[in-house]
Scaffold this motif. Structure first.
Motif, PDB file in Angstrom:
ATOM      1  N   HIS A 294      16.717  46.622  14.111  1.00 18.22           N
ATOM      2  CA  HIS A 294      17.569  46.462  12.944  1.00 18.22           C
ATOM      3  C   HIS A 294      17.747  44.990  12.630  1.00 18.22           C
ATOM      4  O   HIS A 294      18.610  44.617  11.824  1.00 18.22           O
ATOM      5  CB  HIS A 294      18.943  47.113  13.193  1.00 18.22           C
ATOM      6  N   ILE A 295      16.899  44.128  13.246  1.00 18.61           N
ATOM      7  CA  ILE A 295      17.048  42.682  13.112  1.00 18.61           C
ATOM      8  C   ILE A 295      15.916  42.139  12.234  1.00 18.61           C
ATOM      9  O   ILE A 295      14.737  42.207  12.598  1.00 18.61           O
ATOM     10  CB  ILE A 295      17.013  42.001  14.496  1.00 18.61           C
ATOM     11  N   LEU A 296      16.270  41.585  11.079  1.00 19.25           N
ATOM     12  CA  LEU A 296      15.259  41.060  10.160  1.00 19.25           C
ATOM     13  C   LEU A 296      14.432  39.943  10.788  1.00 19.25           C
ATOM     14  O   LEU A 296      13.223  39.852  10.570  1.00 19.25           O
ATOM     15  CB  LEU A 296      15.933  40.537   8.884  1.00 19.25           C
ATOM     16  N   GLU A 297      15.081  39.116  11.592  1.00 20.44           N
ATOM     17  CA  GLU A 297      14.368  38.025  12.266  1.00 20.44           C
ATOM     18  C   GLU A 297      13.264  38.572  13.170  1.00 20.44           C
ATOM     19  O   GLU A 297      12.190  37.988  13.292  1.00 20.44           O
ATOM     20  CB  GLU A 297      15.368  37.198  13.081  1.00 20.44           C
ATOM     21  N   GLU A 298      13.532  39.711  13.791  1.00 17.74           N
ATOM     22  CA  GLU A 298      12.549  40.343  14.668  1.00 17.74           C
ATOM     23  C   GLU A 298      11.364  40.875  13.862  1.00 17.74           C
ATOM     24  O   GLU A 298      10.213  40.791  14.298  1.00 17.74           O
ATOM     25  CB  GLU A 298      13.214  41.487  15.433  1.00 17.74           C
ATOM     26  N   VAL A 299      11.650  41.422  12.700  1.00 14.43           N
ATOM     27  CA  VAL A 299      10.592  41.904  11.809  1.00 14.43           C
ATOM     28  C   VAL A 299       9.642  40.758  11.473  1.00 14.43           C
ATOM     29  O   VAL A 299       8.417  40.886  11.556  1.00 14.43           O
ATOM     30  CB  VAL A 299      11.208  42.494  10.524  1.00 14.43           C
ATOM     31  N   GLU A 300      10.215  39.624  11.082  1.00 14.10           N
ATOM     32  CA  GLU A 300       9.396  38.468  10.710  1.00 14.10           C
ATOM     33  C   GLU A 300       8.621  37.914  11.899  1.00 14.10           C
ATOM     34  O   GLU A 300       7.470  37.487  11.761  1.00 14.10           O
ATOM     35  CB  GLU A 300      10.286  37.372  10.127  1.00 14.10           C
ATOM     36  N   ALA A 301       9.242  37.919  13.079  1.00 14.34           N
ATOM     37  CA  ALA A 301       8.647  37.275  14.246  1.00 14.34           C
ATOM     38  C   ALA A 301       7.533  38.095  14.886  1.00 14.34           C
ATOM     39  O   ALA A 301       6.583  37.517  15.436  1.00 14.34           O
ATOM     40  CB  ALA A 301       9.738  36.997  15.288  1.00 14.34           C
TER      41      ALA A 301
ATOM     42  N   PHE B 249       8.039  43.730   2.245  1.00  8.27           N
ATOM     43  CA  PHE B 249       9.347  44.327   2.517  1.00  8.27           C
ATOM     44  C   PHE B 249      10.460  43.302   2.346  1.00  8.27           C
ATOM     45  O   PHE B 249      11.477  43.560   1.696  1.00  8.27           O
ATOM     46  CB  PHE B 249       9.349  44.888   3.936  1.00  8.27           C
ATOM     47  N   LEU B 250      10.256  42.116   2.920  1.00  6.10           N
ATOM     48  CA  LEU B 250      11.306  41.108   2.913  1.00  6.10           C
ATOM     49  C   LEU B 250      11.445  40.422   1.558  1.00  6.10           C
ATOM     50  O   LEU B 250      12.472  39.792   1.284  1.00  6.10           O
ATOM     51  CB  LEU B 250      11.038  40.069   4.004  1.00  6.10           C
ATOM     52  N   SER B 251      10.418  40.534   0.714  1.00 10.89           N
ATOM     53  CA  SER B 251      10.501  39.918  -0.615  1.00 10.89           C
ATOM     54  C   SER B 251      11.281  40.761  -1.613  1.00 10.89           C
ATOM     55  O   SER B 251      11.568  40.311  -2.719  1.00 10.89           O
ATOM     56  CB  SER B 251       9.091  39.676  -1.168  1.00 10.89           C
ATOM     57  N   ARG B 252      11.629  41.981  -1.220  1.00 10.37           N
ATOM     58  CA  ARG B 252      12.345  42.859  -2.156  1.00 10.37           C
ATOM     59  C   ARG B 252      13.655  42.227  -2.606  1.00 10.37           C
ATOM     60  O   ARG B 252      13.997  42.273  -3.783  1.00 10.37           O
ATOM     61  CB  ARG B 252      12.627  44.217  -1.501  1.00 10.37           C
ATOM     62  N   GLN B 253      14.390  41.685  -1.631  1.00  9.27           N
ATOM     63  CA  GLN B 253      15.660  41.027  -1.954  1.00  9.27           C
ATOM     64  C   GLN B 253      15.830  39.855  -0.999  1.00  9.27           C
ATOM     65  O   GLN B 253      16.365  40.030   0.094  1.00  9.27           O
ATOM     66  CB  GLN B 253      16.847  41.989  -1.808  1.00  9.27           C
ATOM     67  N   PRO B 254      15.360  38.689  -1.378  1.00  8.40           N
ATOM     68  CA  PRO B 254      15.501  37.531  -0.485  1.00  8.40           C
ATOM     69  C   PRO B 254      16.960  37.309  -0.101  1.00  8.40           C
ATOM     70  O   PRO B 254      17.849  37.300  -0.949  1.00  8.40           O
ATOM     71  CB  PRO B 254      14.974  36.375  -1.343  1.00  8.40           C
ATOM     72  N   GLY B 255      17.189  37.195   1.195  1.00 11.56           N
ATOM     73  CA  GLY B 255      18.542  36.958   1.683  1.00 11.56           C
ATOM     74  C   GLY B 255      19.384  38.192   1.871  1.00 11.56           C
ATOM     75  O   GLY B 255      20.505  38.109   2.373  1.00 11.56           O
ATOM     76  N   ALA B 256      18.850  39.361   1.483  1.00 10.99           N
ATOM     77  CA  ALA B 256      19.620  40.600   1.629  1.00 10.99           C
ATOM     78  C   ALA B 256      19.667  41.039   3.081  1.00 10.99           C
ATOM     79  O   ALA B 256      18.775  40.731   3.873  1.00 10.99           O
ATOM     80  CB  ALA B 256      19.006  41.706   0.778  1.00 10.99           C
ATOM     81  N   ARG B 257      20.722  41.759   3.424  1.00  8.29           N
ATOM     82  CA  ARG B 257      20.815  42.348   4.756  1.00  8.29           C
ATOM     83  C   ARG B 257      19.921  43.586   4.822  1.00  8.29           C
ATOM     84  O   ARG B 257      19.559  44.187   3.804  1.00  8.29           O
ATOM     85  CB  ARG B 257      22.259  42.734   5.087  1.00  8.29           C
ATOM     86  N   MET B 258      19.597  43.975   6.057  1.00  7.63           N
ATOM     87  CA  MET B 258      18.720  45.136   6.264  1.00  7.63           C
ATOM     88  C   MET B 258      19.323  46.380   5.609  1.00  7.63           C
ATOM     89  O   MET B 258      18.608  47.151   4.964  1.00  7.63           O
ATOM     90  CB  MET B 258      18.520  45.365   7.754  1.00  7.63           C
ATOM     91  N   ASP B 259      20.630  46.589   5.759  1.00  8.72           N
ATOM     92  CA  ASP B 259      21.226  47.803   5.208  1.00  8.72           C
ATOM     93  C   ASP B 259      21.155  47.834   3.686  1.00  8.72           C
ATOM     94  O   ASP B 259      21.016  48.902   3.076  1.00  8.72           O
ATOM     95  CB  ASP B 259      22.665  47.974   5.693  1.00  8.72           C
ATOM     96  N   GLU B 260      21.232  46.660   3.050  1.00 12.55           N
ATOM     97  CA  GLU B 260      21.128  46.598   1.588  1.00 12.55           C
ATOM     98  C   GLU B 260      19.715  46.974   1.130  1.00 12.55           C
ATOM     99  O   GLU B 260      19.552  47.694   0.135  1.00 12.55           O
ATOM    100  CB  GLU B 260      21.484  45.189   1.098  1.00 12.55           C
TER     101      GLU B 260
END
Length: 239
Positions: A189-196, A218-229
């Motif tokens: 559930h950690i965005l940093e882990e997804v990127e890494a 996936f991460l470009s959908r909403q830059p800066g958004a939380r995973m739940d958003e």
């Protein structure tokens, strides 16, 4: 190396997983994402042979999980949610027990045990009983048992849960280094882990796949958004 075909699991009137199909090849780290209750853990448990699917099939390295369970599990390293361990055993005893189960002998046994103890930094707790360990150390012992036999396939449910930032980074580096020749599925559930770590993502919601794409998309959908958003937008557009 990992394949599911129309995998479905129902509990009476509840459908936990519905018609899930995907493949994961060597060198891929598949991030398996979704909100709580989406069906991630149920899918991973079916792949690991802990839950029997209602319909569909799953295979590990060509071995059907239902009809060839021992061969499928021999090719698999599995870190379950919560990583249930034998609390009365010391870490050394537990890892030796797992090595026995995995039929590790001789020099290979010594080498693999030394490898997981060193890379997961377990030297200081080898003589402690597991029930006395912190959550972080229990998680590291759980990961050690999953990789001790150097399996070609890894299924890891929240592998860095309970670890401090430095430990998280060390485990991510370890997973990334192992993934060169392995097929890996991990839930996080950690965005940093997804990127890494992840080379590909699948998002599951209400038991169905709603996205299968690259981490960058996936991460470009909403830059800066939380995973739940991001999940909320994905699932609302799907419905």
């Amino acid at each position: 190396m990992i394949r599911t075909e129309h995998l479905t699991k129902r509990y009476d009137s509840l459908t936990a997983v519905e018609d899930v199909s995907f493949e994961v090849g060597p060198g891929e780290v598949l991030g398996f994402l979704g909100p709580n209750g989406a069906g991630k853990t149920t899918t991973m448990r079916m792949l690991a042979g802990f839950i029997v699917p209602t319909s569909g099939r799953a295979s590990i390295c060509g071995h059907d999980v239902e009809s060839e369970p021992l061969a499928a599990k021999a090719a698999l390293g599995y870190l379950p949610e919560g990583a249930p361990l034998y609390g009365e055993m010391t870490v050394r005893q537990f890892l030796a027990f797992v090595a026995d189960l995995r039929s590790l002998e001789g020099e290979r046994r010594r080498t693999r045990l030394a490898h997981v103890i060193e890379h997961l930094q377990l030297q200081s707790v080898l003589e402690q009983t597991i029930e006395t360990l912190s959550k972080g150390f229990r998680r590291r012992v759980g990961l050690a048992q999953a990789i001790v036999h150097d399996p070609p396939v890894l299924i890891l449910d929240e592998p860095t849960d309970g670890l401090d930032p430095n430990q998280k980074n060390e485990v991510r580096v370890l997973i990334k280094s192992m993934a060169v020749e392995k097929a890996v599925i991990l839930s996080t559930h950690i965005l940093e882990e997804v990127e890494a770590i992840c080379t590909r993502l699948i998002v599951i919601s209400r038991g169905r796949i709603v996205a299968d794409e690259s981490p960058s998309k996936f991460l470009s959908r909403q830059p800066g958004a939380r995973m739940d958003e991001i999940f909320r937008n994905l699932t609302s557009s799907d419905s």
